[in-house]
Motif scaffolding. Structure first.
Motif, mmCIF file in Angstrom:
data_model
loop_
_atom_site.group_PDB
_atom_site.id
_atom_site.type_symbol
_atom_site.label_atom_id
_atom_site.label_comp_id
_atom_site.label_asym_id
_atom_site.label_seq_id
_atom_site.Cartn_x
_atom_site.Cartn_y
_atom_site.Cartn_z
ATOM 1 N N UNK A 10 10.079 8.367 18.830
ATOM 2 C CA UNK A 10 9.926 9.447 19.806
ATOM 3 C C UNK A 10 11.215 10.223 19.960
ATOM 4 N N UNK A 11 12.336 9.497 20.010
ATOM 5 C CA UNK A 11 13.605 10.191 20.181
ATOM 6 C C UNK A 11 14.040 10.889 18.905
ATOM 7 N N UNK A 12 13.700 10.277 17.740
ATOM 8 C CA UNK A 12 14.016 10.956 16.497
ATOM 9 C C UNK A 12 13.288 12.283 16.407
ATOM 10 N N UNK A 13 12.020 12.275 16.780
ATOM 11 C CA UNK A 13 11.260 13.527 16.749
ATOM 12 C C UNK A 13 11.854 14.541 17.698
ATOM 13 N N UNK A 14 12.284 14.050 18.867
ATOM 14 C CA UNK A 14 12.805 14.987 19.861
ATOM 15 C C UNK A 14 14.078 15.649 19.371
ATOM 16 N N UNK A 15 14.994 14.857 18.835
ATOM 17 C CA UNK A 15 16.279 15.448 18.460
ATOM 18 C C UNK A 15 16.225 16.195 17.142
ATOM 19 N N UNK A 16 15.157 15.973 16.344
ATOM 20 C CA UNK A 16 15.073 16.658 15.066
ATOM 21 C C UNK A 16 14.132 17.850 15.095
ATOM 22 N N UNK A 17 13.725 18.277 16.298
ATOM 23 C CA UNK A 17 12.937 19.495 16.390
ATOM 24 C C UNK A 17 13.719 20.656 15.817
ATOM 25 N N UNK A 18 13.055 21.633 15.251
ATOM 26 C CA UNK A 18 13.776 22.789 14.695
ATOM 27 C C UNK A 18 14.630 23.440 15.757
ATOM 28 N N UNK A 19 15.868 23.709 15.415
ATOM 29 C CA UNK A 19 16.812 24.326 16.336
ATOM 30 C C UNK A 19 17.120 25.726 15.874
ATOM 31 N N UNK A 20 17.275 26.624 16.829
ATOM 32 C CA UNK A 20 17.453 28.031 16.526
ATOM 33 C C UNK A 20 18.902 28.411 16.305
ATOM 34 N N UNK A 21 19.825 27.579 16.823
ATOM 35 C CA UNK A 21 21.234 27.952 16.732
ATOM 36 C C UNK A 21 21.744 27.831 15.301
ATOM 37 N N UNK A 292 18.177 9.322 35.413
ATOM 38 C CA UNK A 292 17.810 10.377 36.358
ATOM 39 C C UNK A 292 18.215 11.703 35.714
ATOM 40 N N UNK A 293 17.596 12.807 36.131
ATOM 41 C CA UNK A 293 17.957 14.095 35.529
ATOM 42 C C UNK A 293 19.438 14.401 35.725
ATOM 43 N N UNK A 294 20.097 14.897 34.674
ATOM 44 C CA UNK A 294 21.487 15.335 34.801
ATOM 45 C C UNK A 294 21.582 16.524 35.743
ATOM 46 N N UNK A 316 16.921 17.047 31.236
ATOM 47 C CA UNK A 316 16.074 16.101 30.505
ATOM 48 C C UNK A 316 16.286 16.244 28.999
ATOM 49 N N UNK A 317 15.683 15.295 28.252
ATOM 50 C CA UNK A 317 15.662 15.436 26.804
ATOM 51 C C UNK A 317 14.529 16.397 26.428
ATOM 52 N N UNK A 318 14.410 16.754 25.137
ATOM 53 C CA UNK A 318 13.388 17.743 24.769
ATOM 54 C C UNK A 318 11.962 17.322 25.073
ATOM 55 N N UNK A 319 11.712 16.007 25.249
ATOM 56 C CA UNK A 319 10.365 15.552 25.582
ATOM 57 C C UNK A 319 10.134 15.471 27.078
ATOM 58 N N UNK A 320 11.126 15.864 27.877
ATOM 59 C CA UNK A 320 10.968 15.882 29.326
ATOM 60 C C UNK A 320 11.286 14.579 30.015
ATOM 61 N N UNK A 321 12.028 13.685 29.357
ATOM 62 C CA UNK A 321 12.393 12.408 29.963
ATOM 63 C C UNK A 321 13.877 12.391 30.284
ATOM 64 N N UNK A 349 18.457 6.415 22.254
ATOM 65 C CA UNK A 349 18.210 7.750 22.774
ATOM 66 C C UNK A 349 18.972 8.844 22.030
ATOM 67 N N UNK A 350 20.082 8.505 21.428
ATOM 68 C CA UNK A 350 20.887 9.499 20.742
ATOM 69 C C UNK A 350 21.734 10.312 21.700
ATOM 70 N N UNK A 351 22.930 10.655 21.292
ATOM 71 C CA UNK A 351 23.804 11.468 22.127
ATOM 72 C C UNK A 351 23.384 12.929 22.094
ATOM 73 N N UNK A 352 23.872 13.690 23.076
ATOM 74 C CA UNK A 352 23.429 15.054 23.289
ATOM 75 C C UNK A 352 24.595 16.021 23.182
ATOM 76 N N UNK A 353 24.358 17.174 22.572
ATOM 77 C CA UNK A 353 25.310 18.278 22.613
ATOM 78 C C UNK A 353 24.575 19.498 23.152
#
Length: 571
Positions: A10-21, A292-294, A316-321, A349-353
């Motif tokens: 689930x987290x792999x899918x979330x972080x590997x969604x196509x990114x526009x940047x 909890x939400x950042x 939240x993460x891209x999946x809303x968690x 969960x993977x780190x976030x940028x």
């Protein structure tokens, strides 16, 4: 920190969604392998003998396993970084069963340190957490705030010789579980205020006692004990609102948490970065929350904040968690002049940028910069952007370590002690190179706080790795100064002396770098207040500009490299 059944896919899918940047193309700057710096563990050679090797079991372990704070501070004003360690345990240590306490080590200038805890007046014991440094009384020396689980201390620095405990007299006492903290001037009156992130609403039972109400206790301690160590679902704990203390300018503070709007948001705060994220001249606050939400507290400039984390896209993460967020730092990863936010998270969960889009919204681009995938098995805590090899771009180091010691009994393959990450900037992405940069980085540790600072003043950034249940480690950077560099210390005049919120732009060899002085950063740790710029092969700084909060700028031209310079506002 979240001990639920998480699906890695689930987290792999979330972080590997196509990114526009799309990051701007940059030339690869990786030097030949022989010229790479390495980090050397010099803890013993530096005579740093402080350490905690035993932490509490049972309920108290939940507090003590999150400890591991401290950092660099020039306590005596001699231009050399000293080291402060925060004691996070109440378990007697060593064969003589001594109660641990905080420690202050003075830098001797020859690579060694001397323990000056007693002569400096440091008295803190108990379950401390983090360290924040700042000249809150504008008298020219660095004061210290130590957060903790009912163990907060404010030390006023009296002339670089004695630290005086003024916690009660200054009005910053707290019985809550404080974690990361930051000094910054939120109201623009020229002195430093104090923000303290608070974690869980939790008080462990004393050994040998029983709860008065089993149901109530189960609600406050929803953990499973494995080998007398709590494996906890942090999302089932009640959180706590953070605190904001306004500096009255007379040595005292007023608790303005409610009035400012900070106290209206209940989170589970662990990491804090205070910086101007929207470029309006007022310092905002990002708070990393655990399960909890950042939060992103935008400074309105009228003494109040509004929490915009959800609208800004950082909650939240891209999946809303909500993730189990621990530490945070800020840096401009793509050179667009806006501060982005890096956040460390719990296992699986993977780190976030979070990339700053410039309109008070952010986008998670960790996968685009190759920062997410490698971090999935780890629990990240402290993190710092810094140019370890002085090649004119910022690299990133992350301290890893699981908060539950026998985690392998629950999740095979996951370990309590984990190696650090060193993400080297290569062109438009990062590459993890820790094991290639010396055995000291490859050695696993239960990492918590991470501080950076040039303790030997040789022009490259060294690292202080703070741990839970093991002695801390001082990692000397050997070879980072082979390339050109310049260090900048700012002293505010109208701005508070520490100049939090100011930016420095350095142009050398036709390349412009921008750095900001932020409050907090990492996890429960304090880093060098000076800004250190790697300049690659440049021989001069063509232009150096300081942008102070709310408009004033100072400009220098044709500046020699290979030294630290001090710039006073308006001079």
């Amino acid at each position: 920190m979240m001990a639920g059944r998480l699906r890695v896919s689930q987290y792999l899918c979330a972080v590997l969604l196509p990114l526009l940047l799309t990051a701007p193309p940059q030339p690869a700057t990786t030097p030949p392998a022989a010229s790479h710096p390495v980090f050397t563990d010099v803890t013993a050679a530096a005579r740093l003998t402080w350490g905690i090797t035993r932490i509490a079991r049972g309920e108290a372990n939940l507090v003590e396993t999150m400890g591991g704070g401290g950092g660099f501070v020039d306590f005596d004003g001699d231009g050399r970084l000293d080291i402060y360690f925060v004691s996070y345990s109440m378990e007697p240590q060593g064969p003589d069963r001594r109660m641990p306490r905080d420690a202050l080590y003075r830098n001797n200038g020859d690579g060694t340190f001397t323990d000056v805890t007693a002569s400096a007046g440091v008295t803190s014991t108990g379950r401390g957490m983090g360290l924040a440094t700042g000249d809150y009384d504008n008298d020219g020396d660095a004061d210290l705030y130590v957060s903790g689980h009912g163990a907060a201390r404010l030390y006023r620095n009296d002339g670089g010789k004695v630290l005086t405990d003024v916690t009660a007299a200054a009005g910053v006492s707290s019985n809550r579980w404080g974690t990361s903290a930051a000094f910054f001037d939120f109201d623009g009156d020229g002195d430093l205020d104090l923000f303290v992130a608070n974690y869980l609403d939790f008080v462990p039972l004393a050994p040998g006692t029983s709860p008065s109400g089993a149901g109530a206790r189960a609600d406050r301690f929803p953990c499973q004990l494995i080998r007398d160590t709590p494996f906890c679902s942090i999302d089932r704990f009640r959180g706590s609102a953070s605190s904001l203390f306004r500096n009255n300018g007379d040595g005292t503070f007023a608790d303005v948490s409610a009035r400012s709007g900070i106290g209206g948001s209940v989170g589970k705060g662990l990491g804090v970065v205070a910086a101007d994220f929207d470029g309006d001249g007022w310092v905002d606050v990002f708070q990393a929350n655990d399960t909890a939400p950042n939060f992103l507290f935008r400074n309105r400039g009228d003494g109040t904040f509004v929490e915009i984390g959800l609208d800004a896209g950082v909650a939240y993460d891209p999946s809303g968690r909500a993730r189990g967020a621990m530490g945070a730092d800020a840096g401009d990863v793509d050179g667009d002049g806006r501060l982005d936010v890096f956040v460390t998270n719990f296992t699986h969960q993977g780190n976030t940028l979070f990339h700053n889009q410039g309109d008070l919204t952010f986008q998670d681009v960790a996968a685009r910069f190759d920062l997410a995938r490698v971090s999935l098995p780890m629990s990240g805590f402290g993190a710092r952007f810094f140019d370890y090899d002085n090649d004119a771009d910022e690299d990133l180091m992350v301290a890893n370590g699981h908060p539950f010691e026998p985690v392998a009994e629950v999740w095979p393959g996951i370990t309590w002690a984990e190696p650090v990450f060193l993400f080297e900037r290569v062109g438009a992405t990062y590459r993890e190179v820790a094991r290639e940069r010396g055995a000291a980085l490859a050695r696993p540790a239960p990492g918590r706080g991470l501080a950076t600072g040039d303790y030997d003043n040789d022009g490259d950034a060294d690292v202080l790795l703070l741990t839970a249940g093991e002695p801390p480690r001082l990692l000397r950077n050997d070879g980072g100064n082979r390339r050109a560099w310049i260090g900048v210390q700012l002293i505010g005049k109208t701005t508070a002396r520490d100049a939090v919120g100011a930016e420095v732009l350095v142009t050398a060899g036709g390349v412009t770098q921008r750095r900001a002085i932020a409050g907090g950063t990492s996890y429960c740790a304090a880093s060098d207040r000076r800004l250190l710029f790697g300049l690659g092969e440049a021989s001069r700084v063509e232009r150096l500009e300081v942008r102070w909060p709310r408009g004033r700028a100072d400009i220098m031209r044709d500046v020699a490299v290979g030294r630290y310079i001090t710039i006073r506002e308006g001079s």
